[in-house]
Design a protein around this motif. Sequence first.
Motif, PDB file in Angstrom:
ATOM      1  N   HIS A  23     -16.137  -7.587  35.554  1.00 44.30           N
ATOM      2  CA  HIS A  23     -15.641  -6.694  36.611  1.00 44.30           C
ATOM      3  C   HIS A  23     -16.797  -5.909  37.231  1.00 44.30           C
ATOM      4  O   HIS A  23     -16.889  -5.789  38.466  1.00 44.30           O
ATOM      5  CB  HIS A  23     -14.598  -5.742  36.030  1.00 44.30           C
ATOM      6  CG  HIS A  23     -14.183  -4.648  36.971  1.00 44.30           C
ATOM      7  ND1 HIS A  23     -13.388  -4.880  38.069  1.00 44.30           N
ATOM      8  CD2 HIS A  23     -14.480  -3.313  36.978  1.00 44.30           C
ATOM      9  CE1 HIS A  23     -13.201  -3.733  38.719  1.00 44.30           C
ATOM     10  NE2 HIS A  23     -13.849  -2.780  38.090  1.00 44.30           N
ATOM     11  N   ILE A  24     -17.684  -5.385  36.384  1.00 42.67           N
ATOM     12  CA  ILE A  24     -18.820  -4.606  36.883  1.00 42.67           C
ATOM     13  C   ILE A  24     -19.764  -5.497  37.692  1.00 42.67           C
ATOM     14  O   ILE A  24     -20.246  -5.106  38.765  1.00 42.67           O
ATOM     15  CB  ILE A  24     -19.561  -3.934  35.716  1.00 42.67           C
ATOM     16  CG1 ILE A  24     -18.663  -2.872  35.058  1.00 42.67           C
ATOM     17  CG2 ILE A  24     -20.871  -3.296  36.194  1.00 42.67           C
ATOM     18  CD1 ILE A  24     -19.211  -2.297  33.762  1.00 42.67           C
ATOM     19  N   ARG A  25     -20.010  -6.696  37.194  1.00 45.08           N
ATOM     20  CA  ARG A  25     -20.878  -7.627  37.920  1.00 45.08           C
ATOM     21  C   ARG A  25     -20.302  -7.953  39.303  1.00 45.08           C
ATOM     22  O   ARG A  25     -21.043  -8.076  40.291  1.00 45.08           O
ATOM     23  CB  ARG A  25     -21.079  -8.904  37.099  1.00 45.08           C
ATOM     24  CG  ARG A  25     -21.990  -8.710  35.890  1.00 45.08           C
ATOM     25  CD  ARG A  25     -21.937  -9.891  34.943  1.00 45.08           C
ATOM     26  NE  ARG A  25     -22.288 -11.150  35.596  1.00 45.08           N
ATOM     27  CZ  ARG A  25     -22.239 -12.336  34.985  1.00 45.08           C
ATOM     28  NH1 ARG A  25     -21.853 -12.411  33.704  1.00 45.08           N
ATOM     29  NH2 ARG A  25     -22.575 -13.431  35.635  1.00 45.08           N
ATOM     30  N   GLN A  27     -18.378  -5.978  41.078  1.00 48.50           N
ATOM     31  CA  GLN A  27     -18.553  -4.779  41.912  1.00 48.50           C
ATOM     32  C   GLN A  27     -19.986  -4.669  42.416  1.00 48.50           C
ATOM     33  O   GLN A  27     -20.229  -4.253  43.552  1.00 48.50           O
ATOM     34  CB  GLN A  27     -18.168  -3.524  41.121  1.00 48.50           C
ATOM     35  CG  GLN A  27     -16.705  -3.448  40.739  1.00 48.50           C
ATOM     36  CD  GLN A  27     -15.789  -3.506  41.943  1.00 48.50           C
ATOM     37  OE1 GLN A  27     -15.951  -2.746  42.890  1.00 48.50           O
ATOM     38  NE2 GLN A  27     -14.821  -4.415  41.918  1.00 48.50           N
ATOM     39  N   ASP A  39     -21.740   5.227  39.355  1.00 43.79           N
ATOM     40  CA  ASP A  39     -20.664   4.251  39.570  1.00 43.79           C
ATOM     41  C   ASP A  39     -20.506   3.342  38.349  1.00 43.79           C
ATOM     42  O   ASP A  39     -19.384   3.001  37.945  1.00 43.79           O
ATOM     43  CB  ASP A  39     -20.947   3.415  40.816  1.00 43.79           C
ATOM     44  CG  ASP A  39     -20.717   4.188  42.099  1.00 43.79           C
ATOM     45  OD1 ASP A  39     -19.978   5.183  42.067  1.00 43.79           O
ATOM     46  OD2 ASP A  39     -21.283   3.796  43.141  1.00 43.79           O
ATOM     47  N   TYR A  40     -21.637   2.936  37.772  1.00 39.90           N
ATOM     48  CA  TYR A  40     -21.564   2.116  36.561  1.00 39.90           C
ATOM     49  C   TYR A  40     -20.882   2.882  35.432  1.00 39.90           C
ATOM     50  O   TYR A  40     -19.988   2.363  34.754  1.00 39.90           O
ATOM     51  CB  TYR A  40     -22.961   1.687  36.109  1.00 39.90           C
ATOM     52  CG  TYR A  40     -22.953   1.177  34.684  1.00 39.90           C
ATOM     53  CD1 TYR A  40     -22.424  -0.072  34.374  1.00 39.90           C
ATOM     54  CD2 TYR A  40     -23.410   1.980  33.629  1.00 39.90           C
ATOM     55  CE1 TYR A  40     -22.359  -0.522  33.065  1.00 39.90           C
ATOM     56  CE2 TYR A  40     -23.356   1.547  32.319  1.00 39.90           C
ATOM     57  CZ  TYR A  40     -22.828   0.288  32.040  1.00 39.90           C
ATOM     58  OH  TYR A  40     -22.763  -0.141  30.743  1.00 39.90           O
ATOM     59  N   MET A  43     -17.142   3.111  35.848  1.00 38.76           N
ATOM     60  CA  MET A  43     -16.444   1.861  35.512  1.00 38.76           C
ATOM     61  C   MET A  43     -16.447   1.619  34.008  1.00 38.76           C
ATOM     62  O   MET A  43     -15.445   1.176  33.433  1.00 38.76           O
ATOM     63  CB  MET A  43     -17.082   0.688  36.251  1.00 38.76           C
ATOM     64  CG  MET A  43     -16.727   0.622  37.722  1.00 38.76           C
ATOM     65  SD  MET A  43     -17.340  -0.879  38.537  1.00 38.76           S
ATOM     66  CE  MET A  43     -19.036  -0.400  38.863  1.00 38.76           C
ATOM     67  N   ALA A  44     -17.558   1.906  33.337  1.00 35.54           N
ATOM     68  CA  ALA A  44     -17.656   1.676  31.902  1.00 35.54           C
ATOM     69  C   ALA A  44     -16.694   2.557  31.119  1.00 35.54           C
ATOM     70  O   ALA A  44     -16.184   2.154  30.068  1.00 35.54           O
ATOM     71  CB  ALA A  44     -19.091   1.923  31.434  1.00 35.54           C
ATOM     72  N   THR A  47     -12.425   2.255  33.909  1.00 39.62           N
ATOM     73  CA  THR A  47     -11.731   1.120  34.508  1.00 39.62           C
ATOM     74  C   THR A  47     -10.386   0.919  33.808  1.00 39.62           C
ATOM     75  O   THR A  47     -10.346   0.781  32.574  1.00 39.62           O
ATOM     76  CB  THR A  47     -12.574  -0.168  34.386  1.00 39.62           C
ATOM     77  OG1 THR A  47     -13.790  -0.002  35.129  1.00 39.62           O
ATOM     78  CG2 THR A  47     -11.814  -1.368  34.932  1.00 39.62           C
TER      79      THR A  47
END
Length: 385
Positions: A23-25, A27, A39-40, A43-44, A47
């Motif tokens: 999902h992060i990749r 984004q 932002d990372y 999400m970590a 999410t």
Amino acid sequence: MTNPQLPTPSDEALQASQALILHIRQQIKESGGWISFADYMRMALYTPGLGYYSGGAAKFGGAGDFVTAPEISPLFGTCIANTLAHALQECGGDVLEIGAGTGQLAAQILLELERLDALPSEYFILELSGELRERQRKTLQTLVPHLAHKARWLDDLPRQFVGVMVGNEVLDAMPCELVRFNGYHWQQCGVVENNGNLAFEHRAITDLKLEVACEPFPHIPQYTTEIQQEAQGFINTLAASLQFGLILLIDYGFPAREFYHPERSMGTLMGHYRHHSIHDPFFLPGLTDITCHVDFSAIYHAANQAGLSLEGYTSQASYLIDAGILERAAQMETGSVEYLRMSTALQKLTSNTEMGELFKVIAFSKELQGKTAPGLGGRDRSGEL
């Protein structure tokens, strides 16, 4: 990526972490190949269904990744309640706990407020994690079944709130920006995908507010630190909601002159995984907590600009002692197993080599005119802010 020296996650947990990485990749790809560290971190941690605080893994206590003060001893909650009861006498209203963890603190506060004959009509809990909400409900139903009906969960802050707000270890879990001085100018630390892995990539700062915030920091090559814009914004939101009452926040951190000391050249960013400290923020995303210490000077300035009055700033040790923790401990029967456990917990909560000095307590108010609340009358360290 796992580490053979650390506890191995279950297959289910590992799959969830890998799903979060995908999902992060995605984004990162949609953002042009680079996202900010804030932002990372968001999400970590958050999410839905996959982030650290939004997934189903246990976070708190012996089976989790870290232990918070309410899990160490119920005396912690009795001290918090003593402060809240004092403020409630003047402002009335309700209690609002932000990020209630396991629900232990809520149970402790409710029991002590009942003993003090200061129970509010409602005990609001602002909790975004559905999994933690259920855990909090079970905790309250188990520990204080006769008071569990007081609890009411919120998705957002009330527009107009009267009463007391409390947050224990909330600010440290808010996404922070990461910046680095490269010897010539400040850079914003971001996250990219590198051969299938998440990695840092630094870029020139384009946000003027972020660039200005860096100016007081030591101009030392490779000096890296955090800026907690989101936590500062959260204080503004609390101030807008509070009409009359008190805000009490407990967290680990420093005033600015300690936070941004030249010797703290690598910042305070840290991960927590099964009671191990992790220095790699990309280690098992979703299974590892990511935090940074709180810059209490920045929190104070944000509160001041938002119209809040500083009620006090002190160490956790000073706060607990002034709030009566020693007197409550003295009421316990000496020689019992429970007393021995309490003595050990008391040492951990108040010792300067444990939590007593690293953790700080800061309180703000709006429209309060009464005497200083218990807990805030000890060693005043407001001058350090």
